[in-house]
Write a protein that holds these residues in place. Structure first.
Motif, PDB file in Angstrom:
ATOM      1  N   UNK A 291       0.796  -1.228   0.000  1.00 50.89           N
ATOM      2  CA  UNK A 291       0.000   0.000   0.000  1.00 50.89           C
ATOM      3  C   UNK A 291       0.830   1.279   0.000  1.00 50.89           C
ATOM      4  N   UNK A 292       1.998   1.271   0.633  1.00 51.41           N
ATOM      5  CA  UNK A 292       2.857   2.461   0.608  1.00 51.41           C
ATOM      6  C   UNK A 292       3.323   2.761  -0.809  1.00 51.41           C
ATOM      7  N   UNK A 293       3.657   1.714  -1.555  1.00 51.96           N
ATOM      8  CA  UNK A 293       4.099   1.888  -2.936  1.00 51.96           C
ATOM      9  C   UNK A 293       2.960   2.398  -3.808  1.00 51.96           C
ATOM     10  N   UNK A 294       1.771   1.864  -3.599  1.00 56.12           N
ATOM     11  CA  UNK A 294       0.619   2.324  -4.379  1.00 56.12           C
ATOM     12  C   UNK A 294       0.323   3.791  -4.068  1.00 56.12           C
ATOM     13  N   UNK A 295       0.362   4.171  -2.799  1.00 56.29           N
ATOM     14  CA  UNK A 295       0.113   5.571  -2.435  1.00 56.29           C
ATOM     15  C   UNK A 295       1.166   6.492  -3.051  1.00 56.29           C
ATOM     16  N   UNK A 296       2.398   6.008  -3.143  1.00 59.39           N
ATOM     17  CA  UNK A 296       3.451   6.780  -3.805  1.00 59.39           C
ATOM     18  C   UNK A 296       3.102   7.007  -5.275  1.00 59.39           C
ATOM     19  N   UNK A 297       2.582   5.967  -5.947  1.00 62.41           N
ATOM     20  CA  UNK A 297       2.185   6.136  -7.347  1.00 62.41           C
ATOM     21  C   UNK A 297       0.996   7.093  -7.477  1.00 62.41           C
ATOM     22  N   UNK A 298       0.072   7.015  -6.545  1.00 60.59           N
ATOM     23  CA  UNK A 298      -1.039   7.977  -6.548  1.00 60.59           C
ATOM     24  C   UNK A 298      -0.483   9.397  -6.441  1.00 60.59           C
ATOM     25  N   UNK A 299       0.493   9.582  -5.560  1.00 60.77           N
ATOM     26  CA  UNK A 299       1.102  10.901  -5.385  1.00 60.77           C
ATOM     27  C   UNK A 299       1.764  11.369  -6.673  1.00 60.77           C
ATOM     28  N   UNK A 300       2.511  10.481  -7.321  1.00 60.35           N
ATOM     29  CA  UNK A 300       3.214  10.869  -8.539  1.00 60.35           C
ATOM     30  C   UNK A 300       2.250  11.199  -9.676  1.00 60.35           C
ATOM     31  N   UNK A 301       1.175  10.412  -9.792  1.00 53.78           N
ATOM     32  CA  UNK A 301       0.184  10.686 -10.833  1.00 53.78           C
ATOM     33  C   UNK A 301      -0.465  12.042 -10.586  1.00 53.78           C
ATOM     34  N   UNK A 302      -0.856  12.301  -9.348  1.00 55.01           N
ATOM     35  CA  UNK A 302      -1.462  13.597  -9.017  1.00 55.01           C
ATOM     36  C   UNK A 302      -0.510  14.744  -9.304  1.00 55.01           C
ATOM     37  N   UNK A 303       0.763  14.551  -8.949  1.00 50.00           N
ATOM     38  CA  UNK A 303       1.745  15.608  -9.184  1.00 50.00           C
ATOM     39  C   UNK A 303       1.902  15.885 -10.679  1.00 50.00           C
ATOM     40  N   UNK A 304       2.036  14.819 -11.475  1.00 52.85           N
ATOM     41  CA  UNK A 304       2.207  14.995 -12.916  1.00 52.85           C
ATOM     42  C   UNK A 304       0.984  15.664 -13.551  1.00 52.85           C
ATOM     43  N   UNK A 305      -0.200  15.410 -12.984  1.00 53.21           N
ATOM     44  CA  UNK A 305      -1.430  15.977 -13.544  1.00 53.21           C
ATOM     45  C   UNK A 305      -1.760  17.347 -12.967  1.00 53.21           C
TER      46      UNK A 305
END
Length: 337
Positions: free
Chosen positions: A225-239
């Motif tokens: 879940x920590x890795x998935x939340x990191x990807x959520x963060x990166x997607x939000x940042x890029x968008x």
């Protein structure tokens, strides 16, 4: 001596035109390897490679690639290379190819962590070759994903997407944790290329797969879940959703296991950068201090990148006494490295 450095010049030059090896070429190449008739290996040698890779991976997580990779490179030259030339039964040979591929993937990952990006690509390519020869789809897909992570961190979104999609295509029978693992990286790459709809759709795939995976037995060291939340963060940042990115990265930090010290340094510093960009200077300074708590113990080029980014990001705020205290602390650390 670090054996992996032989003949390597300009190791920081990343290639977006890297060729992914194909199955027929790889199988033929490994069938032509001349075996050493005076050396034979069994399951014991395979288990030693697996155990050494696991131990080095733990050291890497805690202390960074510059600390751990020389050990991995020396073991590769002195142990794995002779094992690959030794005679063995077919099951043992395939198991050794698989274990060696995983070791090469880890060594490539550590080279990337040092910011020796061309060297990392060379290790990744060899990991792909060995995993194909072994018929090891898990390591093959994991390595392609690692190549995608490297590309997206360097800002090569199209290449990152190509590797992430190749990994997903090569793993049609993946379980839910691997599907989440691959889909999360696809989402990040899609977001970097500007595909908002595709990125959010793939992020949903990752979230659904993670829910399925978490309902089953957990695997140590795998996508969590920590890795998935990191990807959520990166997607939000890029968008462009800075607030959403900050919330997701905070969530990732709350659930990340303590053993991942290097990730803690990098992600806390990244969180601080995002907070300062959002006008939340004091929160950012607090997170930079938390990152600096662990930074002296981590030998990592990617962590060093975040340290330099901190210095740049705080330049407009040097009249703030909290920032001055932070930079004084950072300066003393830099002098000691």
């Amino acid at each position: 001596m670090d054996p992996s450095r032989r003949g390597v010049l300009g190791a920081g030059l990343y290639s977006v035109a890297l060729t992914v090896p194909g199955w027929p070429d790889v199988v033929g190449r490994f069938e032509r390897i001349r075996a050493d008739p005076h050396s034979r290996i069994g399951r014991g040698e395979v288990e030693s490679v697996i155990a050494m890779t696991e131990r080095i991976s733990e050291i890497d997580d805690q202390f960074g690639g510059r600390t751990a990779r020389p050990m991995a490179a020396a073991f590769l030259v002195n142990n794995i290379a002779p094992y690959l030339r030794a005679t063995a039964s077919e099951p043992v040979r395939r198991a050794m190819l698989s274990a060696s591929a995983d070791h090469l993937y880890l060594t490539g990952y550590m080279a990337v962590d040092e910011r020796l990006d061309t060297l990392g690509q060379r290790y990744y390519t060899k990991a792909l070759e060995l995993s194909l020869a072994a018929g090891d789809h898990l390591t093959y897909c994991t390595t392609l994903r690692g190549m995608s992570v490297q590309a997206v961190e360097l800002g090569h979104g199209a290449a990152a997407l190509r590797y992430a999609e190749a990994a997903s295509t090569a793993s049609p029978q993946a379980g839910p944790r691997m599907r989440a693992f691959l889909a999360g990286q696809q989402a990040h790459a899609l977001a970097q290329t500007g595909d908002r709809v595709g990125a959010l759709a793939m992020l949903h795939v990752a979230e659904v797969a993670m829910e399925q995976a978490e309902s089953k037995a957990k695997a140590h060291g795998s996508y969590d879940p920590a890795s998935l939340a990191y990807h959520v963060a990166q997607v939000n940042f890029e968008l462009g959703d800075r607030d959403g990115a900050i919330r997701a990265l905070q969530r990732s930090e709350k659930v990340r296991p303590l053993v991942y010290r290097r990730a803690r340094v990098r992600h806390r510093a990244m969180l601080a950068e995002w907070q300062v960009e959002a006008g939340r200077l004091e929160e950012g300074v607090r997170n930079w201090h938390l990152a600096l708590d662990d930074y002296p113990q981590v030998q990592s080029g990617r962590a060093d990148d975040r340290f330099r980014a901190m210095v740049v990001a705080t330049k407009p705020h040097t009249r703030n006494h909290h920032v001055r205290e932070l930079l004084d602390r950072a300066g003393s650390m830099a002098a000691g490295r």
